[in-house]
Design a protein around this motif. Structure first.
Motif, short mmCIF file in Angstrom:
data_model
loop_
_atom_site.label_atom_id
_atom_site.label_comp_id
_atom_site.label_asym_id
_atom_site.label_seq_id
_atom_site.Cartn_x
_atom_site.Cartn_y
_atom_site.Cartn_z
N CYS A 125 -56.07 11.82 64.42
CA CYS A 125 -56.19 12.13 63.11
C CYS A 125 -55.51 11.13 62.00
O CYS A 125 -54.89 9.90 62.61
CB CYS A 125 -55.27 13.16 62.72
N GLU B 65 -51.96 12.94 58.60
CA GLU B 65 -51.82 14.24 58.77
C GLU B 65 -51.19 14.79 59.11
O GLU B 65 -50.29 16.06 59.36
CB GLU B 65 -52.98 15.18 59.63
N THR B 66 -50.11 14.12 59.98
CA THR B 66 -48.51 14.64 60.15
C THR B 66 -47.52 15.22 59.01
O THR B 66 -46.71 15.61 58.95
CB THR B 66 -47.96 12.31 60.27
N GLU B 67 -48.18 14.83 57.43
CA GLU B 67 -47.60 15.21 56.45
C GLU B 67 -47.82 16.93 56.87
O GLU B 67 -47.31 17.85 56.15
CB GLU B 67 -47.75 15.32 55.39
N ARG B 68 -49.13 17.00 56.94
CA ARG B 68 -49.61 18.41 57.50
C ARG B 68 -49.32 19.24 58.65
O ARG B 68 -50.00 18.94 59.68
CB ARG B 68 -50.86 18.97 56.49
N GLN C 4 -49.90 22.00 60.70
CA GLN C 4 -50.87 22.87 61.38
C GLN C 4 -52.04 21.99 61.64
O GLN C 4 -52.63 22.01 62.43
CB GLN C 4 -51.15 23.72 60.43
N ARG C 5 -52.25 20.87 60.69
CA ARG C 5 -53.88 20.47 60.79
C ARG C 5 -53.88 19.40 62.07
O ARG C 5 -54.72 19.04 62.46
CB ARG C 5 -54.34 19.60 59.63
#
Length: 195
Positions: free
Chosen positions: A102, A106-109, A111-112
């Motif tokens: 990803c 996306e590491t800030e989210r 779950q995603r």
């Protein structure tokens, strides 16, 4: 990047014996692929959870002195998180595969990112050992008709990162992305498996 040890004869022989024993994991989960196109079509498919595939793979490969190792890294230049999957044999020989997971953002989210990582781990590992953990997704009714794909003469396929691509060529005029988005919702828990 090197994808294998200089010699792979011993690990190849061990993997061939292991593959004779490997079975596909049970497809016990259900996901939905939803089109963002004007018709908003949906297609469901069955897939195996990573955990059941890992159980099968570890048990079988360990009998042939093969270990599996999956690690992540940040590729600053490409702006993505990468997954490396290695099959390592007791002889010291190894075979590896790298998959994009990803965007770094996306590491800030978590779950995603976690969902994308699970998806990548399953596809990478299952591909390397030669088992199938999901229904085929290359059915023509999964994608709205796209004349650009037809001009290329390729079949629409789901790429490892969930984007559709025409064969190995990127779609012209769209930065490589087709007009469909893949949403997977696992059942029965209705958690998002990948978005």
């Amino acid at each position: 990047m090197q994808r294998a040890s200089e010699s792979i004869g011993t690990i190849a022989a061990a993997l061939a014996k292991a593959q004779a024993q490997l079975v596909n994991p049970e497809k016990s989960l259900v996901a939905t692929v939803r089109s963002d196109g004007p018709r908003r079509t949906e297609q469901t498919f069955r897939y195996a959870p990573l955990s059941s595939g890992l159980d099968i793979v570890r048990k079988t490969l360990s009998q042939h002195e093969i270990a599996t190792v999956q690690t992540t890294s940040i590729d600053e230049a490409a702006g993505i998180v990468r997954l490396s999957t290695v099959l390592a044999h007791a002889s010291g020989e190894w075979i590896a595969s790298d998959w994009p997971v990803c965007p770094i953002a996306e590491t800030e989210r978590p779950q995603r990112m976690g969902a994308a990582l699970t998806y990548a781990r399953r596809y990478s590992l299952f591909t390397m050992v030669g088992i199938a953990g999901e229904d085929d997704l290359d059915a023509p009714d999964l994608m709205e008709p796209n004349p650009e794909i037809e001009k290329l003469g390729g079949n629409s396929k789901i790429a490892s990162n969930g984007d559709r691509q025409a064969g190995r060529d990127r779609l012209p005029g769209r930065g490589g992305r087709a007009n469909n988005r893949v949403l997977l919702r696992s059942s029965p828990s209705s958690r998002r498996a990948y978005e």
